[in-house]
Design a protein around this motif. Structure first.
Motif, PDB file in Angstrom:
ATOM      1  N   ALA A 121       0.830  -1.277  -0.097  1.00  0.00           N
ATOM      2  CA  ALA A 121       0.167   0.072   0.041  1.00  0.00           C
ATOM      3  C   ALA A 121       0.797   1.373   0.100  1.00  0.00           C
ATOM      4  N   SER A 122       1.920   1.314   0.626  1.00  0.00           N
ATOM      5  CA  SER A 122       2.735   2.407   0.993  1.00  0.00           C
ATOM      6  C   SER A 122       3.463   2.835  -0.503  1.00  0.00           C
ATOM      7  N   HIS A 123       3.965   1.815  -1.250  1.00  0.00           N
ATOM      8  CA  HIS A 123       4.497   2.081  -2.757  1.00  0.00           C
ATOM      9  C   HIS A 123       3.187   2.081  -3.865  1.00  0.00           C
ATOM     10  N   GLY A 124       2.011   1.687  -3.508  1.00  0.00           N
ATOM     11  CA  GLY A 124       0.940   1.729  -4.427  1.00  0.00           C
ATOM     12  C   GLY A 124       1.038   0.794  -5.551  1.00  0.00           C
ATOM     13  N   LEU A 125       1.705  -0.369  -5.210  1.00  0.00           N
ATOM     14  CA  LEU A 125       1.946  -1.377  -6.306  1.00  0.00           C
ATOM     15  C   LEU A 125       1.494  -2.819  -5.740  1.00  0.00           C
ATOM     16  N   ARG A 126       1.096  -3.515  -6.890  1.00  0.00           N
ATOM     17  CA  ARG A 126       1.094  -4.849  -6.804  1.00  0.00           C
ATOM     18  C   ARG A 126       1.595  -5.742  -7.920  1.00  0.00           C
ATOM     19  N   THR A 127       2.340  -6.646  -7.398  1.00  0.00           N
ATOM     20  CA  THR A 127       3.402  -7.641  -8.328  1.00  0.00           C
ATOM     21  C   THR A 127       2.700  -8.802  -8.100  1.00  0.00           C
ATOM     22  N   ASN A 128       2.699  -9.378  -9.466  1.00  0.00           N
ATOM     23  CA  ASN A 128       2.178 -10.897  -9.827  1.00  0.00           C
ATOM     24  C   ASN A 128       2.950 -11.611 -10.606  1.00  0.00           C
ATOM     25  N   VAL A 129       3.347 -12.663  -9.928  1.00  0.00           N
ATOM     26  CA  VAL A 129       4.188 -13.618 -10.841  1.00  0.00           C
ATOM     27  C   VAL A 129       3.856 -14.996 -11.079  1.00  0.00           C
ATOM     28  N   LEU A 130       3.707 -15.607 -12.444  1.00  0.00           N
ATOM     29  CA  LEU A 130       3.187 -16.662 -12.688  1.00  0.00           C
ATOM     30  C   LEU A 130       4.194 -17.801 -13.069  1.00  0.00           C
ATOM     31  N   TYR A 131       4.415 -18.903 -12.815  1.00  0.00           N
ATOM     32  CA  TYR A 131       5.233 -19.902 -13.167  1.00  0.00           C
ATOM     33  C   TYR A 131       4.111 -21.074 -14.022  1.00  0.00           C
ATOM     34  N   PHE A 132       4.700 -21.731 -15.140  1.00  0.00           N
ATOM     35  CA  PHE A 132       4.410 -23.119 -15.376  1.00  0.00           C
ATOM     36  C   PHE A 132       5.524 -23.581 -16.429  1.00  0.00           C
ATOM     37  N   VAL A 133       5.532 -24.902 -16.586  1.00  0.00           N
ATOM     38  CA  VAL A 133       6.459 -25.729 -17.501  1.00  0.00           C
ATOM     39  C   VAL A 133       5.760 -25.751 -18.987  1.00  0.00           C
ATOM     40  N   LEU A 134       6.743 -25.367 -19.714  1.00  0.00           N
ATOM     41  CA  LEU A 134       6.416 -25.206 -21.001  1.00  0.00           C
ATOM     42  C   LEU A 134       6.196 -26.573 -21.843  1.00  0.00           C
ATOM     43  N   PRO A 135       4.711 -26.822 -22.171  1.00  0.00           N
ATOM     44  CA  PRO A 135       4.300 -28.013 -22.783  1.00  0.00           C
ATOM     45  C   PRO A 135       4.498 -28.128 -24.420  1.00  0.00           C
ATOM     46  N   GLY A 136       4.585 -29.156 -25.102  1.00  0.00           N
ATOM     47  CA  GLY A 136       4.630 -29.223 -26.424  1.00  0.00           C
ATOM     48  C   GLY A 136       5.621 -28.694 -27.398  1.00  0.00           C
ATOM     49  N   GLU A 137       6.804 -28.582 -26.784  1.00  0.00           N
ATOM     50  CA  GLU A 137       8.015 -27.799 -27.617  1.00  0.00           C
ATOM     51  C   GLU A 137       9.038 -29.008 -27.496  1.00  0.00           C
ATOM     52  N   PRO A 138      10.214 -29.021 -28.613  1.00  0.00           N
ATOM     53  CA  PRO A 138      11.249 -29.888 -28.515  1.00  0.00           C
ATOM     54  C   PRO A 138      12.444 -29.525 -27.714  1.00  0.00           C
ATOM     55  N   PHE A 139      12.183 -28.415 -26.932  1.00  0.00           N
ATOM     56  CA  PHE A 139      13.097 -28.047 -25.786  1.00  0.00           C
ATOM     57  C   PHE A 139      12.477 -27.800 -24.520  1.00  0.00           C
ATOM     58  N   ALA A 140      13.231 -27.991 -23.442  1.00  0.00           N
ATOM     59  CA  ALA A 140      12.515 -27.590 -22.066  1.00  0.00           C
ATOM     60  C   ALA A 140      12.403 -26.116 -21.666  1.00  0.00           C
ATOM     61  N   GLY A 141      11.573 -25.773 -21.063  1.00  0.00           N
ATOM     62  CA  GLY A 141      11.286 -24.450 -20.833  1.00  0.00           C
ATOM     63  C   GLY A 141      10.420 -24.096 -19.473  1.00  0.00           C
ATOM     64  N   LEU A 142      10.764 -23.050 -18.903  1.00  0.00           N
ATOM     65  CA  LEU A 142      10.081 -22.621 -17.404  1.00  0.00           C
ATOM     66  C   LEU A 142       9.328 -21.220 -17.962  1.00  0.00           C
ATOM     67  N   VAL A 143       8.175 -21.152 -17.989  1.00  0.00           N
ATOM     68  CA  VAL A 143       7.565 -19.748 -18.306  1.00  0.00           C
ATOM     69  C   VAL A 143       7.403 -18.980 -17.199  1.00  0.00           C
ATOM     70  N   ARG A 144       7.642 -17.832 -17.241  1.00  0.00           N
ATOM     71  CA  ARG A 144       7.693 -16.880 -16.039  1.00  0.00           C
ATOM     72  C   ARG A 144       6.960 -15.448 -16.338  1.00  0.00           C
ATOM     73  N   ARG A 145       5.964 -14.989 -15.993  1.00  0.00           N
ATOM     74  CA  ARG A 145       5.221 -13.849 -16.200  1.00  0.00           C
ATOM     75  C   ARG A 145       5.324 -12.812 -15.175  1.00  0.00           C
ATOM     76  N   VAL A 146       5.763 -11.699 -15.009  1.00  0.00           N
ATOM     77  CA  VAL A 146       5.534 -10.872 -14.130  1.00  0.00           C
ATOM     78  C   VAL A 146       4.884  -9.634 -14.489  1.00  0.00           C
ATOM     79  N   VAL A 147       3.753  -9.301 -13.645  1.00  0.00           N
ATOM     80  CA  VAL A 147       2.949  -8.338 -13.979  1.00  0.00           C
ATOM     81  C   VAL A 147       2.974  -7.116 -12.767  1.00  0.00           C
ATOM     82  N   VAL A 148       3.308  -5.956 -12.976  1.00  0.00           N
ATOM     83  CA  VAL A 148       3.574  -4.890 -11.881  1.00  0.00           C
ATOM     84  C   VAL A 148       2.468  -3.738 -12.357  1.00  0.00           C
ATOM     85  N   THR A 149       1.595  -3.436 -11.229  1.00  0.00           N
ATOM     86  CA  THR A 149       0.405  -2.676 -11.611  1.00  0.00           C
ATOM     87  C   THR A 149       0.398  -1.682 -10.495  1.00  0.00           C
ATOM     88  N   ASN A 150      -0.076  -0.357 -11.005  1.00  0.00           N
ATOM     89  CA  ASN A 150      -0.188   0.782 -10.187  1.00  0.00           C
ATOM     90  C   ASN A 150      -1.507   0.777  -9.324  1.00  0.00           C
TER      91      ASN A 150
END
Length: 333
Positions: A121-150
């Motif tokens: 509340a003091s900074h007026g920010l919300r931070t959201n982080v999402l993780y999931f393992v990448l499916p259906g590709e010929p290489f391995a991957g971890l997907v990360r999404r970061v959302v910073v909202t005022n």
């Protein structure tokens, strides 16, 4: 501590970092045509404690047993640094850090994803982080999404660095990391930095043998914004942290504007590399900025390079998240 299920059917934990410590894994599934990776998480810091391919001898983020992961994850796990500019004053805020005052955090555990959220509340920010393992590709991957909202009432001018303080190049093993980690750094290297998608591997085999072998496979790190534009990487920890080897604060980032930081020469060999990506934003009340990243393992540079344009799209991430959750549902149904 309240526990319940959210509207997506995910288990929700309020103030997860203040709860009794626990550990778990994301499901190691990527579909019949995918390449899975293992991802170990704890209810501390930004949750992901270590991950890699195959076994703990092929880490991307060094494997730590649970008792050590509870301590180390806030320092060597994923981190987000927000430099808030208010007139002539500059303040560093690190969401999810145990030393950040005023954070209210939640964790959401799905069948094939993990999400954490913190609001200050003091900074007026919300931070959201999402993780999931990448499916259906010929290489391995971890997907990360970061959302910073005022979520405040005034505009916020900020500079952001997001990523990993330590990325293990392909070719290292768990025992060597634990016993001769400093010596092993002599073989570590980052390639392809000029293309904006760093590849991490040892320059050659490091075993105590009469023959030296070439290493072709490598780990990769790709990041882009909500418009699909690539973000510039920082792989030299000295550029980000300065001489703060404890990794308690990004002294280099604090001392210089992001634009100037990007002009500094980066050392890409002879030290354990990091993986950070930066962005500058002015967020009006209610506005958000989003950073996407995929970090994983590929057999060759070409394997990921030829797919880069397709991978660097928010729509691709949304599609793959839906595919990952559908995969888990089909298996459990």
């Amino acid at each position: 501590m309240d526990k319940l299920f959210d509207e997506l059917g995910r288990f929700e934990i309020e103030e997860y970092a203040a709860a009794r410590p626990f550990s778990s894994f994301l499901p190691g599934i990527a579909g019949p045509t995918g390449i899975p990776l293992w991802a170990f998480y704890v209810n501390r810091g930004q949750a992901l404690a270590s991950f890699g391919i195959g076994t703990k001898d092929n880490p991307i983020l060094e494997f730590q047993p649970a008792n050590k992961a509870y301590q180390a994850t806030p320092y060597i796990g994923f981190r987000t640094f927000l430099k808030l500019n208010q007139g002539a004053d500059t303040m560093l805020y690190e969401p999810f850090a145990p030393w950040s005052i005023g954070d209210q955090a939640r964790m959401f555990i799905g069948m094939n994803e993990l999400e954490i959220e913190v609001q200050n509340a003091s900074h007026g920010l919300r931070t959201n982080v999402l993780y999931f393992v990448l499916p259906g590709e010929p290489f391995a991957g971890l997907v990360r999404r970061v959302v910073v909202t005022n979520v405040g009432t005034v505009p916020r001018r900020l500079e952001m660095l997001d990523g990993l303080p330590r990325v293990m190049p392909y070719g290292v093993d768990n025992r060597s990391l634990k016993e001769i980690g400093r010596t092993l750094e002599a073989w570590m290297a980052v390639f392809n930095l000029e293309e904006g998608m760093p590849f991490y591997r040892l320059q050659a085999s490091s075993g105590d043998t009469t023959e030296v072998g070439e290493i072709e496979a490598r780990h990769f790190y790709l990041a882009f914004d909500a418009a699909g534009q690539p973000l510039s990487p920082f792989v030299d920890p000295v550029v980000v942290f300065g001489q703060n080897s404890a990794l308690s604060a990004p002294d280099g980032f604090v001392a210089q504007p992001l634009a100037e930081l990007g002009q500094r020469r980066q050392i890409t060999t002879g030290r354990t590399p990091c993986g950070f990506f930066g962005a500058s934003e002015i967020l009006e009340p209610g506005q958000a900025t989003t950073l996407y990243s995929i970090i994983g393992h590929a057999g060759s540079i070409e394997q990921v390079h030829r797919e880069r344009a397709r991978l660097s799209q928010p729509s691709y991430v949304r599609q793959k998240r839906q595919e990952a959750n559908q995969l888990a549902s089909e298996l459990t149904d």
